[in-house]
Scaffold this active site. Structure first.
Site, PDB file in Angstrom:
ATOM      1  N   CYS A   1       2.243  10.924  -6.404  1.00 33.95           N
ATOM      2  CA  CYS A   1       2.511  10.256  -7.496  1.00 33.95           C
ATOM      3  C   CYS A   1       3.440  10.574  -8.399  1.00 33.95           C
ATOM      4  O   CYS A   1       3.264  11.653  -9.135  1.00 33.95           O
ATOM      5  CB  CYS A   1       1.232  10.039  -8.201  1.00 33.95           C
ATOM      6  SG  CYS A   1       1.361   9.108  -9.727  1.00 33.95           S
TER       7      CYS A   1
ATOM      8  N   SER B   1      -0.256  11.464 -11.980  1.00 32.85           N
ATOM      9  CA  SER B   1      -1.026  12.274 -10.992  1.00 32.85           C
ATOM     10  C   SER B   1      -1.775  11.387 -10.204  1.00 32.85           C
ATOM     11  O   SER B   1      -3.089  12.001 -10.131  1.00 32.85           O
ATOM     12  CB  SER B   1      -1.439  13.543 -11.554  1.00 32.85           C
ATOM     13  OG  SER B   1      -2.326  13.067 -12.602  1.00 32.85           O
ATOM     14  N   CYS B   2      -1.794  10.157  -9.866  1.00 30.70           N
ATOM     15  CA  CYS B   2      -2.826   9.131  -9.442  1.00 30.70           C
ATOM     16  C   CYS B   2      -3.095   9.874  -8.033  1.00 30.70           C
ATOM     17  O   CYS B   2      -2.568  10.311  -7.229  1.00 30.70           O
ATOM     18  CB  CYS B   2      -2.316   7.772  -9.072  1.00 30.70           C
ATOM     19  SG  CYS B   2      -1.738   7.074 -10.644  1.00 30.70           S
TER      20      CYS B   2
END
Lengths: 103, 222
Positions: free
Chosen positions: B126, B130-131
């Protein structure tokens, strides 16, 4: 995370369509990475429609919802200095209002 | 430090000032000053508690539930895909529905499962934040959130993979997935050779966190 919304803009693109990411640089909360802007790729799938995060970020409803696509690009299209094989790709989620039909 | 605490107030014990360079002074606490956002979080939390929006126990339970998620949940999905081709097809078509089918609690997670094959190796990143599929893998590792990983995984994925010890031949496509919006991604690693006949619980242990992010292969058998 927002779920699929019912009040949605109709989808303009389908898998296999060639699309170009708008080369625009507005301010605000954006989900279209800089490195993808101006690049042309192919729609891999339609993910559904989601409230527009550019509006949600400012506590607005983000409706009608924007169709969201996964677009596949060749790495060489994104990076002039890409060192891997020509077959390497990257897929990026992009909302419809950032996409234009490409020849 | 020795076992007994020093009494720094005993007069005459030392003939110098205690404030600086004392050889037995305790090290400073590692706690740093609160950042702006930490202070704001504490203030908002105390207001929510004071107004009874939730209790301290509610908050503790929620943190405990978040911390209890672990890569074994994703491993369960991977193992089922390995043993059941029809289930794998459903998982590739709709990852969220497949999770619910085997009883994984994923909430509103919109999951896309991408399959590693002899032709394609998938890698998840990501670049914007910070997916990460926390419902299936737990909290992301620090490197996943680092600026170096986030910028390099899209630009030189093969070099990043090599640093993880994962070498992808040039005739295999490396396909990076930038998790920029509403979907979350899980890599279905290739089933290791020599695992024919293994049951799902044993197979699930081979699907490590890193293999489901795509920086590694599943652990090999034996």
């Amino acid at each position: 995370m927002s779920g699929p919304a019912t009040d949605a803009i109709p989808a303009r693109f389908k898998p296999g369509d060639r699309v170009t990411v708008r080369e625009a640089y507005p301010l605000g909360h954006l989900r279209t990475p800089f490195y993808a802007r101006g690049a042309t790729g192919v729609v891999e799938r339609l993910c559904g429609a989601f409230a527009n995060p550019e509006e949600l970020a400012f506590n607005r409803p983000g409706l009608p919802a924007q169709p969201l696509y996964r677009v596949r690009f060749r790495q060489a299209e994104l990076w002039a200095d890409y060192r891997g094989p020509a077959r390497d790709t990257i897929e990026i989620e992009i909302y419809q209002h950032w996409l234009e039909a490409a020849p | 430090m020795s076992g007994q605490p020093h009494d720094h107030h005993v007069q005459g014990h030392h003939d110098h000032d205690h404030d600086h360079d004392h050889p037995h002074a305790p090290p400073p606490d590692a706690d740093s000053d609160l950042t702006y956002h930490q202070a704001m979080e504490l203030a908002v939390t105390s207001l929510l508690l004071e107004k009874g929006v939730f209790s301290a126990d509610d908050m503790r339970r929620q943190i405990e539930a978040m911390d209890a998620r672990h890569p074994g949940l994703g491993g369960k999905l991977v193992a089922r895909c390995w043993v059941d081709p029809a289930f794998k097809a459903r998982a590739l078509a709709d990852g969220s529905a497949a999770c619910r089918e085997i009883g994984l609690e994923i909430g509103p997670l919109k999951l896309i499962v991408v399959e590693n094959t002899a032709e394609v190796h998938n890698l998840i990143v990501c670049t914007l934040c910070s997916c990460y599929p926390r419902m299936l893998l737990g909290l992301p590792p620090d490197w996943y959130k680092s600026r170096a990983y986030r910028s390099r995984a899209v630009h030189e994925p093969r070099a990043v993979l090599a640093e993880f010890g994962t070498h992808i031949p040039d005739d295999v496509e490396v396909r990076v997935h930038d998790s920029t919006a509403d979907m979350r991604y899980l890599v279905l690693p290739r089933r290791p050779a020599g695992t024919e006949g293994w049951d799902e619980a044993r197979l699930a242990d081979l699907a490590t966190r890193d293999s489901m992010v795509g920086v590694a292969f599943a652990t090999s058998a034996g």
